[in-house]
Scaffold this motif. Sequence first.
Motif, PDB file in Angstrom:
ATOM      1  N   ARG A   1     -15.403   3.710   3.290  1.00 50.83           N
ATOM      2  CA  ARG A   1     -14.773   2.401   3.224  1.00 50.83           C
ATOM      3  C   ARG A   1     -13.742   2.355   2.099  1.00 50.83           C
ATOM      4  O   ARG A   1     -13.761   3.162   1.185  1.00 50.83           O
ATOM      5  CB  ARG A   1     -15.839   1.331   2.997  1.00 50.83           C
ATOM      6  CG  ARG A   1     -16.825   1.199   4.147  1.00 50.83           C
ATOM      7  CD  ARG A   1     -17.886   0.169   3.844  1.00 50.83           C
ATOM      8  NE  ARG A   1     -17.320  -1.168   3.690  1.00 50.83           N
ATOM      9  CZ  ARG A   1     -18.046  -2.236   3.353  1.00 50.83           C
ATOM     10  NH1 ARG A   1     -19.348  -2.113   3.137  1.00 50.83           N
ATOM     11  NH2 ARG A   1     -17.472  -3.422   3.232  1.00 50.83           N
ATOM     12  N   GLN A   2     -12.841   1.390   2.197  1.00 46.79           N
ATOM     13  CA  GLN A   2     -11.781   1.170   1.209  1.00 46.79           C
ATOM     14  C   GLN A   2     -10.877   2.389   1.059  1.00 46.79           C
ATOM     15  O   GLN A   2     -10.332   2.644  -0.018  1.00 46.79           O
ATOM     16  CB  GLN A   2     -12.397   0.791  -0.152  1.00 46.79           C
ATOM     17  CG  GLN A   2     -13.255  -0.450  -0.133  1.00 46.79           C
ATOM     18  CD  GLN A   2     -12.484  -1.691   0.309  1.00 46.79           C
ATOM     19  OE1 GLN A   2     -11.346  -1.881  -0.088  1.00 46.79           O
ATOM     20  NE2 GLN A   2     -13.115  -2.521   1.122  1.00 46.79           N
ATOM     21  N   SER A   3     -10.733   3.148   2.131  1.00 47.08           N
ATOM     22  CA  SER A   3      -9.911   4.359   2.082  1.00 47.08           C
ATOM     23  C   SER A   3      -8.533   4.142   2.689  1.00 47.08           C
ATOM     24  O   SER A   3      -7.706   5.060   2.687  1.00 47.08           O
ATOM     25  CB  SER A   3     -10.613   5.500   2.824  1.00 47.08           C
ATOM     26  OG  SER A   3     -10.897   5.129   4.166  1.00 47.08           O
TER      27      SER A   3
ATOM     28  N   HIS B   1       0.815  -1.214   0.000  1.00 44.99           N
ATOM     29  CA  HIS B   1       0.000   0.000   0.000  1.00 44.99           C
ATOM     30  C   HIS B   1       0.850   1.267   0.000  1.00 44.99           C
ATOM     31  O   HIS B   1       0.332   2.357  -0.256  1.00 44.99           O
ATOM     32  CB  HIS B   1      -0.953   0.010   1.196  1.00 44.99           C
ATOM     33  CG  HIS B   1      -0.302   0.347   2.506  1.00 44.99           C
ATOM     34  ND1 HIS B   1       0.543  -0.515   3.159  1.00 44.99           N
ATOM     35  CD2 HIS B   1      -0.373   1.461   3.289  1.00 44.99           C
ATOM     36  CE1 HIS B   1       0.955   0.030   4.276  1.00 44.99           C
ATOM     37  NE2 HIS B   1       0.417   1.235   4.387  1.00 44.99           N
TER      38      HIS B   1
ATOM     39  N   ALA C   1     -13.879   8.896   1.000  1.00 42.71           N
ATOM     40  CA  ALA C   1     -12.925   7.819   0.728  1.00 42.71           C
ATOM     41  C   ALA C   1     -12.011   8.185  -0.433  1.00 42.71           C
ATOM     42  O   ALA C   1     -10.829   7.826  -0.437  1.00 42.71           O
ATOM     43  CB  ALA C   1     -13.678   6.520   0.430  1.00 42.71           C
TER      44      ALA C   1
ATOM     45  N   LEU D   1      -9.222   4.707  -5.801  1.00 38.60           N
ATOM     46  CA  LEU D   1     -10.400   3.849  -5.823  1.00 38.60           C
ATOM     47  C   LEU D   1     -10.983   3.774  -7.231  1.00 38.60           C
ATOM     48  O   LEU D   1     -11.115   4.799  -7.905  1.00 38.60           O
ATOM     49  CB  LEU D   1     -11.459   4.377  -4.854  1.00 38.60           C
ATOM     50  CG  LEU D   1     -11.118   4.245  -3.370  1.00 38.60           C
ATOM     51  CD1 LEU D   1     -12.185   4.907  -2.519  1.00 38.60           C
ATOM     52  CD2 LEU D   1     -10.984   2.775  -2.978  1.00 38.60           C
TER      53      LEU D   1
ATOM     54  N   HIS E   1      -8.023   8.189  -0.440  1.00 38.31           N
ATOM     55  CA  HIS E   1      -7.401   7.202  -1.320  1.00 38.31           C
ATOM     56  C   HIS E   1      -7.882   7.484  -2.738  1.00 38.31           C
ATOM     57  O   HIS E   1      -8.951   7.025  -3.145  1.00 38.31           O
ATOM     58  CB  HIS E   1      -7.805   5.788  -0.891  1.00 38.31           C
ATOM     59  CG  HIS E   1      -7.048   4.687  -1.589  1.00 38.31           C
ATOM     60  ND1 HIS E   1      -6.790   4.685  -2.950  1.00 38.31           N
ATOM     61  CD2 HIS E   1      -6.493   3.543  -1.118  1.00 38.31           C
ATOM     62  CE1 HIS E   1      -6.127   3.608  -3.279  1.00 38.31           C
ATOM     63  NE2 HIS E   1      -5.928   2.887  -2.183  1.00 38.31           N
TER      64      HIS E   1
ATOM     65  N   GLU F   1     -20.593   5.539   3.240  1.00 39.94           N
ATOM     66  CA  GLU F   1     -19.500   4.608   3.022  1.00 39.94           C
ATOM     67  C   GLU F   1     -18.516   5.080   1.954  1.00 39.94           C
ATOM     68  O   GLU F   1     -17.444   4.494   1.796  1.00 39.94           O
ATOM     69  CB  GLU F   1     -20.053   3.238   2.663  1.00 39.94           C
ATOM     70  CG  GLU F   1     -20.866   2.643   3.816  1.00 39.94           C
ATOM     71  CD  GLU F   1     -21.357   1.249   3.541  1.00 39.94           C
ATOM     72  OE1 GLU F   1     -21.046   0.703   2.460  1.00 39.94           O
ATOM     73  OE2 GLU F   1     -22.047   0.686   4.402  1.00 39.94           O
TER      74      GLU F   1
ATOM     75  N   TYR G   1     -16.414   1.056  -9.106  1.00 40.58           N
ATOM     76  CA  TYR G   1     -16.838   0.757  -7.729  1.00 40.58           C
ATOM     77  C   TYR G   1     -17.644   1.912  -7.157  1.00 40.58           C
ATOM     78  O   TYR G   1     -18.705   1.724  -6.572  1.00 40.58           O
ATOM     79  CB  TYR G   1     -15.611   0.467  -6.864  1.00 40.58           C
ATOM     80  CG  TYR G   1     -15.825   0.648  -5.381  1.00 40.58           C
ATOM     81  CD1 TYR G   1     -16.528  -0.295  -4.638  1.00 40.58           C
ATOM     82  CD2 TYR G   1     -15.316   1.768  -4.715  1.00 40.58           C
ATOM     83  CE1 TYR G   1     -16.725  -0.127  -3.273  1.00 40.58           C
ATOM     84  CE2 TYR G   1     -15.503   1.945  -3.356  1.00 40.58           C
ATOM     85  CZ  TYR G   1     -16.205   0.995  -2.634  1.00 40.58           C
ATOM     86  OH  TYR G   1     -16.404   1.159  -1.291  1.00 40.58           O
TER      87      TYR G   1
END
Length: 466
Positions: free
Chosen positions: A71-73, A18, A237, A244, A241, A263, A248
């Motif tokens: 989420r997914q951050s 990451h 998010a 992404l 990040h 989210e 998505y």
Amino acid sequence: MDIIDFRHDPQLLGRLPHMRRPATQRAWDAWLRALYGLPLDDNGLALFRACTGREQPRAGGYPAGAVITGRQSGKTQTAGDVVIYTAATAPADGSADGTYAVLVAQDMRGSMRAAFRYICQAFERVPMLARMVTGRTADALTLANGVTIGVYPCRPAAVRGIRALVAVADELAFYRASDGNPVDVEMLRALTPALATTGGRLLVLSSPYGQAGALWELHRRHFGREDSATLVWQASATTMHDGLPADYLERMRDDDPDAYRSEVLGEFRAGLATLLDPEALDGCVADWREQPPRDGVTYVCGADVSGGQRDATAAAVAYRDGDRVVVAAVRAWPAPHNPETVMGELVDFARRYGCQRITADRYGAQFPQRAAERAGASLIPSELDRSALYLEFLPRVLSGTVTVPHDPVLLRELRGLERKRGFGGKDRVDHRPGAHDDRANAVAMATYLAGGRREGFRGLARLTGF
């Protein structure tokens, strides 16, 4: 070495997947710089202002902080980075002996495993860190400087009695005990004393949920407050990040706009509240799991019927006892199951209590009715949908005129029910995302059938509305 250098050094965390695209860590670096009192460049300062509502970071950093994002951050990875950095850079002169670097995950084995797996991978892949490990268990690493890195479930008792150099609460907004009660506030109260003698930081990294609970209170009390020593950072998010995938994000936005706002955008869901007061519900719980059929009692049966693939089928029987409704028994048939077979067993359960008619939701068009007829009973569609049934159930709980069995799964489902302000004054009640309410729906149905709609209860429901 400061935490930014530690993360980006190719001989340290910079070796991890990451961290191989430093540009995706820009926002996390800005947060960490502000948190630890490190200098910010112009871009970092602009991010700080946009994500905190403050003008300037506090000199010397912050003893406590929260990141509220989607989420997914990269929350769990960053939480792991902070824990690893704190533990690995603690002095080796004996002063850190017996201390902990703590990461608290949701009380789910998957969440704990994911967090601990990431931490272990860092110590396995980075030779400089690998040489520090002197012991390992299923959820902890002990280092040569005397510090133990521990990943704990969100159970307040689990962290009592330890001294921590840092404590990180991952996904605080979703901390719940096995009985369905929230434990977010109690978890923070348990972590705070662990840091009292070390001067360690208490950090929260979480996606938001409803406008209630410990995470909402942190935001309400500290966001945008220049004088606060708790740094609250709120961002989408995609801000945290920027790698992404677009498909998505688009799928999230189209499938569930409410979930997208919390989210992905990192916003609290407005008009969302727990339906049932925990203390009021506790006062309605019997000391028995199931009553046998009683002579002279007229029972009714309510059911929540499923197709057998994803959700359970559930049924409840209840009777009227003066002003009180007593739910005598609840049964559930977990998925996956054969709907025809289960309907036969459900009919046998209802017949045991003298019920030839079963009232159920309108799932599956004519199939459940025909299956019930083949088993020798009548299945009647409910006149109310599940939201309306729950809103009829609410005043009985508040007035203490319903008794429900001591069924842990049922109680967890009831405690997890949420009420959301709807359009045109019509509220909607449903379970939390990823949870179930099969038993709860059957109980609400049976309670309504046994007790009926009453004017006094409708008035009480209006008084307890938004």
